[in-house]
Design an enzyme around this catalytic site. Structure first.
Site, PDB file in Angstrom:
ATOM      1  N   GLU A 163      12.738  16.492  73.133  1.00  0.00           N
ATOM      2  CA  GLU A 163      13.712  15.402  73.152  1.00  0.00           C
ATOM      3  C   GLU A 163      14.053  15.016  74.598  1.00  0.00           C
ATOM      4  O   GLU A 163      14.222  13.832  74.905  1.00  0.00           O
ATOM      5  CB  GLU A 163      14.958  15.787  72.331  1.00  0.00           C
ATOM      6  CG  GLU A 163      14.634  15.740  70.835  1.00  0.00           C
ATOM      7  CD  GLU A 163      15.545  16.577  69.925  1.00  0.00           C
ATOM      8  OE1 GLU A 163      16.687  16.862  70.320  1.00  0.00           O
ATOM      9  OE2 GLU A 163      15.091  16.943  68.821  1.00  0.00           O
ATOM     10  N   TYR A 171      22.634  22.010  69.586  1.00  0.00           N
ATOM     11  CA  TYR A 171      21.765  23.013  68.946  1.00  0.00           C
ATOM     12  C   TYR A 171      22.486  24.345  68.790  1.00  0.00           C
ATOM     13  O   TYR A 171      22.264  25.069  67.824  1.00  0.00           O
ATOM     14  CB  TYR A 171      20.452  23.178  69.729  1.00  0.00           C
ATOM     15  CG  TYR A 171      19.489  22.067  69.390  1.00  0.00           C
ATOM     16  CD1 TYR A 171      18.605  22.203  68.324  1.00  0.00           C
ATOM     17  CD2 TYR A 171      19.520  20.870  70.081  1.00  0.00           C
ATOM     18  CE1 TYR A 171      17.762  21.173  67.977  1.00  0.00           C
ATOM     19  CE2 TYR A 171      18.682  19.829  69.736  1.00  0.00           C
ATOM     20  CZ  TYR A 171      17.798  19.988  68.682  1.00  0.00           C
ATOM     21  OH  TYR A 171      16.979  18.962  68.311  1.00  0.00           O
TER      22      TYR A 171
HETATM   23  C1  HEM Z   1      16.412  23.679  65.153  1.00  0.00           C
HETATM   24  C2  HEM Z   1      17.359  22.920  64.669  1.00  0.00           C
HETATM   25  C3  HEM Z   1      17.122  21.699  63.838  1.00  0.00           C
HETATM   26  C4  HEM Z   1      16.194  21.464  62.880  1.00  0.00           C
HETATM   27  C5  HEM Z   1      15.103  22.393  62.382  1.00  0.00           C
HETATM   28  C6  HEM Z   1      16.415  20.121  62.393  1.00  0.00           C
HETATM   29  C7  HEM Z   1      15.648  19.505  61.424  1.00  0.00           C
HETATM   30  C8  HEM Z   1      15.838  18.209  60.983  1.00  0.00           C
HETATM   31  C9  HEM Z   1      14.985  17.547  60.034  1.00  0.00           C
HETATM   32  C10 HEM Z   1      13.767  18.131  59.366  1.00  0.00           C
HETATM   33  C11 HEM Z   1      15.489  16.307  59.846  1.00  0.00           C
HETATM   34  C12 HEM Z   1      14.915  15.202  58.951  1.00  0.00           C
HETATM   35  C13 HEM Z   1      13.989  14.353  59.804  1.00  0.00           C
HETATM   36  C14 HEM Z   1      13.241  13.318  59.003  1.00  0.00           C
HETATM   37  O1  HEM Z   1      12.287  13.658  58.328  1.00  0.00           O
HETATM   38  O2  HEM Z   1      13.604  12.174  59.049  1.00  0.00           O
HETATM   39  C15 HEM Z   1      16.653  16.179  60.676  1.00  0.00           C
HETATM   40  C16 HEM Z   1      17.454  15.075  60.734  1.00  0.00           C
HETATM   41  C17 HEM Z   1      18.650  15.056  61.365  1.00  0.00           C
HETATM   42  N1  HEM Z   1      19.123  15.993  62.258  1.00  0.00           N
HETATM   43 FE1  HEM Z   1      18.259  17.740  62.713  1.00  0.00          FE
HETATM   44  N2  HEM Z   1      17.472  19.576  63.042  1.00  0.00           N
HETATM   45  C18 HEM Z   1      17.935  20.505  63.932  1.00  0.00           C
HETATM   46  C19 HEM Z   1      18.978  20.340  64.808  1.00  0.00           C
HETATM   47  C20 HEM Z   1      19.860  19.299  64.771  1.00  0.00           C
HETATM   48  C21 HEM Z   1      21.032  19.188  65.594  1.00  0.00           C
HETATM   49  C22 HEM Z   1      21.439  20.163  66.675  1.00  0.00           C
HETATM   50  C23 HEM Z   1      21.678  18.048  65.223  1.00  0.00           C
HETATM   51  C24 HEM Z   1      22.967  17.497  65.765  1.00  0.00           C
HETATM   52  C25 HEM Z   1      24.107  18.068  65.579  1.00  0.00           C
HETATM   53  C26 HEM Z   1      20.880  17.427  64.175  1.00  0.00           C
HETATM   54  C27 HEM Z   1      21.175  16.238  63.550  1.00  0.00           C
HETATM   55  C28 HEM Z   1      20.364  15.594  62.654  1.00  0.00           C
HETATM   56  C29 HEM Z   1      20.710  14.346  62.001  1.00  0.00           C
HETATM   57  C30 HEM Z   1      22.017  13.581  62.164  1.00  0.00           C
HETATM   58  C31 HEM Z   1      19.624  14.012  61.194  1.00  0.00           C
HETATM   59  C32 HEM Z   1      19.521  12.826  60.251  1.00  0.00           C
HETATM   60  C33 HEM Z   1      20.022  13.260  58.909  1.00  0.00           C
HETATM   61  C34 HEM Z   1      19.883  12.208  57.852  1.00  0.00           C
HETATM   62  O3  HEM Z   1      19.247  11.167  58.088  1.00  0.00           O
HETATM   63  O4  HEM Z   1      20.414  12.440  56.762  1.00  0.00           O
HETATM   64  N3  HEM Z   1      19.798  18.206  63.937  1.00  0.00           N
HETATM   65  N4  HEM Z   1      16.836  17.350  61.368  1.00  0.00           N
END
Ligand code: HEM
Ligand SMILES: Cc1cc2nc3c(=O)[nH]c(=O)nc-3n(C[C@H](O)[C@H](O)[C@H](O)COP(=O)(O)OP(=O)(O)OC[C@H]3O[C@@H](n4cnc5c(N)ncnc54)[C@H](O)[C@@H]3O)c2cc1C
Length: 400
Positions: A137, A95
């Site tokens: 988480e 994060y």
């Molecule tokens: C406050 C911070 C974050 C927010 C607001 C956020 C938000 C999101 C959202 C909205 C999704 C799509 C979920 C869905 O509808 O399926 C997502 C997917 C994802 N997030 Fe985060 N995220 C955050 C932090 C992180 C961090 C720290 C990581 C790791 C480095 C991460 C890795 C991912 C990955 C790999 C996906 C899947 C992407 C895909 O399927 O194309 N996220 N996140």
């Protein structure tokens, strides 16, 4: 610590965020992957090279900024994202990396508007949001660890069995190398699988819905081969390269889309490979001898692409099941369906007349977003309340 002044400043910068649009996403991912290339093993790099970077993260940040003074509104979205994150095994320290690149992206794109004051407000706001995810988480990871067969992080599994279900769909059954039990799941949930296809420089993680009832020993997924100008990396790897006895890594089942027993009729509606969570649900309901009516509506291109037809017939023995299948194209050489009634063309719920329990059933949808939007509109027209319609998107979430 987020103050009321921070909140006011963050809210005042929403137009800035919105006006930058896709530029923010592009800049952010480029920045993050050049400074932290190890994250290329977590994010889907096919999406990056096809220009389909996930805008989901930024939309979520913008939604958060909008509702920063009324966070309960975001609860369902937080749960969905946290569940998805755990299927990638996202960790708290990541994060800080995302936050760092997010803040620098805003600063670099709008140097004049992004004063020290604005930066301080955004740092505090991001930290609050990150803490919400980190906490939820952690709860999910702890619950998994405490459950029978549960684990944390990647666990090694062996491919036990592979079966062609239709022209483009194969089922794969995995058993853990350690031969210990595996965690149960709710029918409808998915798991994350990590593999290293020969065509990829990176490890690749994808989600697949579990397509069978939980049995405590193995997991089954059913995968459609994704073809295009450049074929899908993982689906084609699973179809063509992964052999029985080969190893993969799996993360524990997750997801906020699952069947809930409300002691009433249920209607499952799928299109194409969206039938996988429905198969898990039907298998589970059959095992439990569910006594209420179960209606299963499925749409697919043609008979060659129709998976699990015979299995539906077998399941009917233990279920009060009414099945209907729509083929977009019917051929004279098509064999009769093993179970249920066949329809032609697009799925029109009106064709079912009074047979559809619109008054009291819960409705579960899975398939392409366009298909689900089309079906949801029909359900609303038939008087089904929004709260009884549940759906899963095989990609970043999208409102119907
Ligand atoms: C406050 C911070 C974050 C927010 C607001 C956020 C938000 C999101 C959202 C909205 C999704 C799509 C979920 C869905 O509808 O399926 C997502 C997917 C994802 N997030 Fe985060 N995220 C955050 C932090 C992180 C961090 C720290 C990581 C790791 C480095 C991460 C890795 C991912 C990955 C790999 C996906 C899947 C992407 C895909 O399927 O194309 N996220 N996140
Ligand atoms: C919750 C959830 C559950 C899911 N359940 C299932 C399931 O049960 N069964 C199932 O089959 N799938 C399921 N999916 C989808 C699955 O996770 C994968 O997205 C899918 O298998 C495609 O992955 P891939 O690696 O083969 O394709 P990717 O390599 O990720 O590519 C995605 C698409 O982009 C195209 N593409 C790739 N590179 C380029 C490029 N450079 N230019 C243009 N186009 C390109 C590919 O042809 C492909 O169609 C689910 C997804 C989610 C989120």
């Amino acid at each position: 610590m987020l103050t009321t002044s921070h909140i006011t400043i963050v809210k005042s910068t929403i137009p800035l965020l919105e006006s930058a649009g896709s530029k923010i996403t592009e800049h952010f991912y480029q920045r993050m992957f050049s400074h932290n290339p190890e994250l290329k093993h977590i994010f889907n790099m096919s999406h990056q090279s096809s220009g389909r970077q996930s805008v989901a993260l930024f939309n979520a940040v913008a939604a958060y900024a909008q509702h920063i003074d009324n966070l309960p509104v975001l609860q369902a979205a937080v749960e969905r994202i946290a569940q998805k994150h755990t299927s990638f095994n996202i960790q708290p320290d990541q994060y800080a990396i995302v936050g760092h690149h997010l803040i620098h992206t805003l600063k670099e794109l709008a140097p004049d508007a992004f004063t020290t004051e604005v930066e301080e407000a955004w740092v505090a706001a991001y930290q609050q949001l990150a803490n919400i995810f980190i906490q939820r988480e952690a709860e999910i990871y702890q619950k998994n660890m405490a459950s029978t067969g549960g684990w944390e992080g990647a666990r090694r599994f062996r491919l036990l069995e592979k079966k062609q279900e239709s022209e483009q769909v194969q089922s794969l059954v995995f058993a853990p190398i350690d031969q210990q039990p595996v965690a149960s799941y709710r029918p409808g949930q998915y798991l994350g699988i990590r593999v290293q296809p020969s065509r990829s420089e990176y490890q690749e993680i994808r989600q697949y819905s579990l397509s069978d009832a939980p049995n405590g020993k193995t997991y089954r997924i059913s995968v459609k081969r994704e073809q295009g100008d450049i074929d899908g990396l993982v689906s084609n790897y699973l179809h063509d390269e992964l052999q029985v006895n080969d190893e993969v890594e799996l993360f524990t089942p997750a997801g906020d889309f699952f069947f809930e027993d409300r002691n009433k009729p249920v209607v499952l509606i799928s299109a194409g490979v969206g039938l996988t969570p429905m198969m898990a649900t039907l298998e589970t309901l059959a095992k439990a001898h569910y006594t209420h009516g179960v209606t299963y509506l499925h749409a697919c291109e043609n008979q060659a692409q129709h998976s699990f037809d015979q299995r539906i017939k077998a399941l009917s023995a233990n279920l009060n099941l009414s099945a209907h299948t729509w083929y977009n194209h019917v051929s004279e050489t098509d064999a009769p369906l093993s179970a249920g009634q066949r329809h032609t063309g697009l799925m029109q719920l009106a064709e079912l007349g009074d047979a559809l329990p619109v008054a009291d059933a819960d409705f579960y949808l899975c398939g392409p977003v366009g298909f689900m939007g089309f079906i949801k509109a029909q359900l609303l027209e038939l008087g089904v309340a929004d709260s009884r319609i549940h759906y899963e998107v095989f990609g970043p979430h999208s409102d119907l």
